[in-house]
Design a protein around this motif. Sequence first.
Motif, PDB file in Angstrom:
ATOM      1  N   SER A 116      14.109  44.800  11.170  1.00  0.00           N
ATOM      2  CA  SER A 116      14.159  44.823   9.621  1.00  0.00           C
ATOM      3  C   SER A 116      12.798  44.082   9.013  1.00  0.00           C
ATOM      4  CB  SER A 116      15.217  43.802   9.450  1.00  0.00           C
ATOM      5  OG  SER A 116      15.506  42.695   9.838  1.00  0.00           O
TER       6      SER A 116
ATOM      7  N   THR B 146       9.771  46.860   8.676  1.00  0.00           N
ATOM      8  CA  THR B 146      10.147  47.939   7.889  1.00  0.00           C
ATOM      9  C   THR B 146       9.969  47.503   6.319  1.00  0.00           C
ATOM     10  OG1 THR B 146      12.500  47.595   8.266  1.00  0.00           O
ATOM     11  CG2 THR B 146      11.404  49.010   9.804  1.00  0.00           C
ATOM     12  N   ALA B 147       9.577  46.334   6.141  1.00  0.00           N
ATOM     13  CA  ALA B 147       9.819  45.866   4.698  1.00  0.00           C
ATOM     14  C   ALA B 147       8.989  47.078   3.708  1.00  0.00           C
ATOM     15  CB  ALA B 147       9.252  44.555   4.719  1.00  0.00           C
TER      16      ALA B 147
ATOM     17  N   MET C  80       6.715  50.398   3.441  1.00  0.00           N
ATOM     18  CA  MET C  80       6.170  51.740   4.360  1.00  0.00           C
ATOM     19  C   MET C  80       6.207  52.557   3.364  1.00  0.00           C
ATOM     20  SD  MET C  80       8.452  51.681   7.743  1.00  0.00           S
ATOM     21  CE  MET C  80       9.970  51.702   7.027  1.00  0.00           C
TER      22      MET C  80
ATOM     23  N   CYS D 145       8.694  55.850   2.050  1.00  0.00           N
ATOM     24  CA  CYS D 145       9.972  55.359   2.666  1.00  0.00           C
ATOM     25  C   CYS D 145      10.974  55.713   1.650  1.00  0.00           C
ATOM     26  CB  CYS D 145      10.131  54.426   3.551  1.00  0.00           C
ATOM     27  SG  CYS D 145      11.615  53.971   4.069  1.00  0.00           S
ATOM     28  N   LEU D 146      12.069  56.492   1.359  1.00  0.00           N
ATOM     29  CA  LEU D 146      12.667  56.467   0.201  1.00  0.00           C
ATOM     30  C   LEU D 146      14.024  55.522   0.569  1.00  0.00           C
ATOM     31  CD1 LEU D 146      12.442  60.070  -0.641  1.00  0.00           C
ATOM     32  CD2 LEU D 146      11.381  58.090  -1.552  1.00  0.00           C
ATOM     33  N   SER D 147      14.498  55.631   1.885  1.00  0.00           N
ATOM     34  CA  SER D 147      15.636  55.058   2.004  1.00  0.00           C
ATOM     35  C   SER D 147      15.378  54.442   3.718  1.00  0.00           C
ATOM     36  CB  SER D 147      16.855  55.687   2.049  1.00  0.00           C
ATOM     37  OG  SER D 147      18.092  54.895   2.483  1.00  0.00           O
ATOM     38  N   TYR D 148      15.751  53.235   4.196  1.00  0.00           N
ATOM     39  CA  TYR D 148      16.004  52.861   5.621  1.00  0.00           C
ATOM     40  C   TYR D 148      17.074  51.815   5.693  1.00  0.00           C
ATOM     41  CZ  TYR D 148      13.274  51.902  10.089  1.00  0.00           C
ATOM     42  OH  TYR D 148      13.192  51.634  11.277  1.00  0.00           O
TER      43      TYR D 148
ATOM     44  N   VAL E 269      15.255  57.870   5.079  1.00  0.00           N
ATOM     45  CA  VAL E 269      14.764  59.180   4.234  1.00  0.00           C
ATOM     46  C   VAL E 269      13.274  58.908   4.062  1.00  0.00           C
ATOM     47  CG1 VAL E 269      15.305  60.512   2.066  1.00  0.00           C
ATOM     48  CG2 VAL E 269      17.101  59.447   3.496  1.00  0.00           C
TER      49      VAL E 269
END
Lengths: 96, 96
Positions: free
Chosen positions: A23, A26-27, A29, A32-35, A52
């Motif tokens: 976590s 990946t703050a 990116m 990035c629409l959804s993680y 996504v």
Amino acid sequence: MFGLIGKMRAHPGNRDALLEILSKGTASMPGCLSYVIARDPEDPNGIWITEVWDSEDSHKGSLTLPAVQAAIAEARPLIAGFDSSVRTEPVYRIGN
Amino acid sequence: MFGLIGKMRAHPGNRDALLEILSKGTASMPGCLSYVIARDPEDPNGIWITEVWDSEDSHKGSLTLPAVQAAIAEARPLIAGFDSSVRTEPVYRIGN
């Protein structure tokens, strides 16, 4: 849009530490629409990641980000294996 | 949070129609944090749905919404089967 659905396994006793590392990296990116990082309640070592992106290129680009590379390096020793990885083509998404 | 990852199969030739129906019924569902409907590029009939809810109760509640029930009824004849359904515990999520 480009999507990924994957399951990995932490070495026993390392899932929470691995969740923390994943976590962190990946703050922010671009593209990035959804993680979503989730525990598998049926598997004490299982972690699901569903993603996504606005494009596959954005996803590839994220793998060059220093924060992501640092997270991958830190996470690698805690990962026992990858059970599945599916590429998808998201056609509809809601999310706040 | 409560998550679901599931794959369904449309009857051959019905995937696009099924995608349309599924996206209509899911526009506004209380407690739904993320809902993604995606094609499986490797399976011409495959559809993946990944969901994140603020609670399992919110997910259960959504199944009573008229729009969701109408979508389920409309979709059912086009669905050939369900390949997998995994419950997850999302611990981290980013999404705009």
